[in-house]
Design a protein around this motif. Structure first.
Motif, PDB file in Angstrom:
ATOM      1  N   ASP A   1       0.867  -1.178   0.000  1.00  0.00           N
ATOM      2  CA  ASP A   1       0.000   0.000   0.000  1.00  0.00           C
ATOM      3  C   ASP A   1       0.903   1.227   0.000  1.00  0.00           C
ATOM      4  N   PHE A   2       0.965   1.918  -1.146  1.00  0.00           N
ATOM      5  CA  PHE A   2       1.920   3.008  -1.311  1.00  0.00           C
ATOM      6  C   PHE A   2       1.614   4.177  -0.365  1.00  0.00           C
ATOM      7  N   ASN A   3       0.352   4.533  -0.226  1.00  0.00           N
ATOM      8  CA  ASN A   3      -0.015   5.630   0.663  1.00  0.00           C
ATOM      9  C   ASN A   3       0.406   5.355   2.102  1.00  0.00           C
ATOM     10  N   LYS A   4       0.210   4.122   2.547  1.00  0.00           N
ATOM     11  CA  LYS A   4       0.603   3.753   3.909  1.00  0.00           C
ATOM     12  C   LYS A   4       2.125   3.727   4.042  1.00  0.00           C
ATOM     13  N   PHE A   5       2.820   3.288   3.007  1.00  0.00           N
ATOM     14  CA  PHE A   5       4.281   3.259   3.039  1.00  0.00           C
ATOM     15  C   PHE A   5       4.835   4.660   3.302  1.00  0.00           C
TER      16      PHE A   5
ATOM     17  N   ARG B   1      10.230  10.235  14.168  1.00  0.00           N
ATOM     18  CA  ARG B   1      10.551   9.655  15.473  1.00  0.00           C
ATOM     19  C   ARG B   1      12.051   9.700  15.751  1.00  0.00           C
ATOM     20  N   ARG B   2      12.849   9.648  14.688  1.00  0.00           N
ATOM     21  CA  ARG B   2      14.305   9.678  14.813  1.00  0.00           C
ATOM     22  C   ARG B   2      14.867  11.094  14.693  1.00  0.00           C
ATOM     23  N   GLY B   3      13.994  12.073  14.598  1.00  0.00           N
ATOM     24  CA  GLY B   3      14.449  13.450  14.504  1.00  0.00           C
ATOM     25  C   GLY B   3      14.904  13.855  13.115  1.00  0.00           C
ATOM     26  N   MET B   4      14.561  13.079  12.107  1.00  0.00           N
ATOM     27  CA  MET B   4      14.957  13.379  10.724  1.00  0.00           C
ATOM     28  C   MET B   4      13.877  14.242  10.086  1.00  0.00           C
ATOM     29  N   THR B   5      13.884  15.511  10.446  1.00  0.00           N
ATOM     30  CA  THR B   5      12.785  16.405  10.087  1.00  0.00           C
ATOM     31  C   THR B   5      12.746  16.757   8.609  1.00  0.00           C
ATOM     32  N   GLN B   6      13.832  16.499   7.876  1.00  0.00           N
ATOM     33  CA  GLN B   6      13.824  16.819   6.441  1.00  0.00           C
ATOM     34  C   GLN B   6      13.090  15.773   5.611  1.00  0.00           C
ATOM     35  N   VAL B   7      12.799  14.626   6.191  1.00  0.00           N
ATOM     36  CA  VAL B   7      12.143  13.559   5.426  1.00  0.00           C
ATOM     37  C   VAL B   7      10.650  13.886   5.323  1.00  0.00           C
ATOM     38  N   ARG B   8      10.316  14.604   4.270  1.00  0.00           N
ATOM     39  CA  ARG B   8       8.937  15.038   4.047  1.00  0.00           C
ATOM     40  C   ARG B   8       8.559  14.758   2.599  1.00  0.00           C
ATOM     41  N   ALA B   9       7.471  14.026   2.429  1.00  0.00           N
ATOM     42  CA  ALA B   9       7.018  13.679   1.085  1.00  0.00           C
ATOM     43  C   ALA B   9       6.052  14.739   0.569  1.00  0.00           C
ATOM     44  N   ASN B  10       6.098  14.971  -0.740  1.00  0.00           N
ATOM     45  CA  ASN B  10       5.154  15.884  -1.373  1.00  0.00           C
ATOM     46  C   ASN B  10       3.770  15.253  -1.447  1.00  0.00           C
ATOM     47  N   ARG B  11       2.782  16.074  -1.749  1.00  0.00           N
ATOM     48  CA  ARG B  11       1.408  15.602  -1.898  1.00  0.00           C
ATOM     49  C   ARG B  11       0.926  15.910  -3.318  1.00  0.00           C
ATOM     50  N   THR B  12      -0.104  15.224  -3.750  1.00  0.00           N
ATOM     51  CA  THR B  12      -0.634  15.462  -5.093  1.00  0.00           C
ATOM     52  C   THR B  12      -1.592  16.640  -5.118  1.00  0.00           C
ATOM     53  N   VAL B  13      -1.991  17.126  -3.953  1.00  0.00           N
ATOM     54  CA  VAL B  13      -2.843  18.310  -3.879  1.00  0.00           C
ATOM     55  C   VAL B  13      -1.977  19.511  -3.515  1.00  0.00           C
ATOM     56  N   ARG B  14      -2.422  20.700  -3.885  1.00  0.00           N
ATOM     57  CA  ARG B  14      -1.638  21.899  -3.629  1.00  0.00           C
ATOM     58  C   ARG B  14      -1.664  22.253  -2.146  1.00  0.00           C
ATOM     59  N   VAL B  15      -0.471  22.468  -1.558  1.00  0.00           N
ATOM     60  CA  VAL B  15      -0.362  22.890  -0.159  1.00  0.00           C
ATOM     61  C   VAL B  15       0.582  24.084  -0.112  1.00  0.00           C
ATOM     62  N   ARG B  16       0.306  25.005   0.784  1.00  0.00           N
ATOM     63  CA  ARG B  16       1.094  26.235   0.877  1.00  0.00           C
ATOM     64  C   ARG B  16       1.921  26.312   2.151  1.00  0.00           C
ATOM     65  N   THR B  17       1.623  25.487   3.120  1.00  0.00           N
ATOM     66  CA  THR B  17       2.353  25.494   4.385  1.00  0.00           C
ATOM     67  C   THR B  17       2.621  24.056   4.820  1.00  0.00           C
TER      68      THR B  17
ATOM     69  N   ALA C   1       1.810  22.866   7.654  1.00  0.00           N
ATOM     70  CA  ALA C   1       0.590  22.395   8.320  1.00  0.00           C
ATOM     71  C   ALA C   1      -0.397  21.821   7.306  1.00  0.00           C
ATOM     72  N   GLU C   2      -0.528  22.484   6.156  1.00  0.00           N
ATOM     73  CA  GLU C   2      -1.426  21.978   5.118  1.00  0.00           C
ATOM     74  C   GLU C   2      -0.912  20.665   4.539  1.00  0.00           C
ATOM     75  N   ARG C   3       0.389  20.574   4.384  1.00  0.00           N
ATOM     76  CA  ARG C   3       0.950  19.320   3.864  1.00  0.00           C
ATOM     77  C   ARG C   3       0.636  18.161   4.803  1.00  0.00           C
ATOM     78  N   LYS C   4       0.824  18.380   6.100  1.00  0.00           N
ATOM     79  CA  LYS C   4       0.553  17.328   7.076  1.00  0.00           C
ATOM     80  C   LYS C   4      -0.936  16.978   7.137  1.00  0.00           C
ATOM     81  N   ALA C   5      -1.780  17.978   6.904  1.00  0.00           N
ATOM     82  CA  ALA C   5      -3.220  17.765   7.015  1.00  0.00           C
ATOM     83  C   ALA C   5      -3.839  17.152   5.761  1.00  0.00           C
ATOM     84  N   ALA C   6      -3.080  17.063   4.679  1.00  0.00           N
ATOM     85  CA  ALA C   6      -3.617  16.507   3.433  1.00  0.00           C
ATOM     86  C   ALA C   6      -4.038  15.057   3.648  1.00  0.00           C
ATOM     87  N   PRO C   7      -5.093  14.607   2.985  1.00  0.00           N
ATOM     88  CA  PRO C   7      -5.539  13.214   3.162  1.00  0.00           C
ATOM     89  C   PRO C   7      -4.485  12.225   2.688  1.00  0.00           C
ATOM     90  N   ARG C   8      -4.465  11.057   3.311  1.00  0.00           N
ATOM     91  CA  ARG C   8      -3.473  10.048   2.947  1.00  0.00           C
ATOM     92  C   ARG C   8      -3.571   9.675   1.475  1.00  0.00           C
TER      93      ARG C   8
END
Length: 284
Positions: A191-195, A205-221, A223-230
């Motif tokens: 399941d790619f979304n869950k991965f 959890r390991r403090g690797m704060t740069q590990v952030r995946a993009n989303r297919t919907v437009r986000v500006r902050t 907070a919006e990126r984190k709140a996007a649906p899985r």
């Protein structure tokens, strides 16, 4: 029986990669080629003994041996690629310095500095020649690829240091020419979304704060990126010739560009056909 054959093949492949990687590092450390190896590669009169040496360049290759990634924090990068993504260390080596290493790795950049009449350090060239800086490497094995982590550090810094010789380039966009990325192949039944969600959670959890995946919907902050649906984690391509791709772009812990993909259906078939065609060409 098939599993036994597959396991034996995997062990043989990893053994070959270890030998190849060791040969590369040994050559750098020695700064020279073995006289015995040179003699074995030549026949009478100093001409190549192997007919393959006259084949097209592509027919002389056997694939990609490894990808290299220069890091700022060796231990952090090592933890991500082994403990988070599950790679297996092949070996590590380090404290490389000296004239042979400098010439092998950095001659073109020294020429560039001379052409500009600037101190090589100002364009990011370490002084391995005198030993003021050192190079450490670690090789990590994945199923079909080896990743080499490299760190250039000051001589007074310990191996695995969080302090690199050069400052990292910040905010690296994949649009810059010469920018590269590492692409990991996700298994078909995952399941790619869950991965992606699990990758972000474990990295955070390991403090690797740069590990952030993009989303297919437009986000500006953030907070919006984190709140996007899985469901917005995965970009599914439906148009030929890329139909069957599922992909996500993501930053690694060092700010490096990563991609995770699944290749299904038509696009998977196109890659399989291209591989078969290449194998036929190079075996003629």
């Amino acid at each position: 029986m098939t599993d036994d054959i597959d396991n034996a093949t995997a062990i043989e492949r990893r053994t070959m990669l270890r030998v190849a990687g060791a040969a590369v590092i040994t050559g750098l450390a020695a700064g020279s080629t073995s006289p015995g190896g040179t003699a074995a590669a030549q026949g009478a009169g100093g001409t190549p003994a192997n007919a393959r040496d006259d084949a097209p360049l592509g027919a002389r290759l056997q694939g990609v041996q490894h990808f290299g990634l220069t890091v700022q924090n060796m231990e952090r990068a090592y933890q991500f690629y082994t403990e988070v993504l599950g790679g297996t260390e092949v070996f590590r080596h380090g404290d490389f310095h000296g004239d042979g290493v400098q010439n092998t790795l950095l001659a073109d950049q020294e020429i560039e500095a001379n052409t500009r009449s600037v101190n090589p350090r100002t364009i990011g060239v370490p002084d391995l020649r005198s030993g003021a800086q050192r190079l450490d490497v670690r090789f990590i094995q994945f199923d079909n690829m080896v990743l080499e982590l490299l760190q250039y550090r000051e001589a007074d810094q310990p191996m695995g240091s969080a302090v690199s010789f050069a400052e990292p380039v910040q905010h690296m966009s994949p649009a810059f020419p010469r920018m590269m990325h590492i692409c990991f192949y996700v298994r078909d039944d995952v399941d790619f979304n869950k991965f992606i969600a699990d990758l972000e959670t474990e990295s955070a959890r390991r403090g690797m704060t740069q590990v952030r995946a993009n989303r297919t919907v437009r986000v500006r902050t953030e907070a919006e990126r984190k709140a996007a649906p899985r469901s917005a984690n995965t970009n599914r391509v439906t148009e030929a010739p890329s139909d069957g791709w599922e992909l996500i772009y993501c930053k690694g812990p060092e700010g490096e560009q990563l991609e995770f993909v699944k290749a299904l259906g038509p696009v998977k078939q196109r890659f399989s056909e291209a591989l078969a065609k290449r194998q036929q060409t190079i075996t003629r």
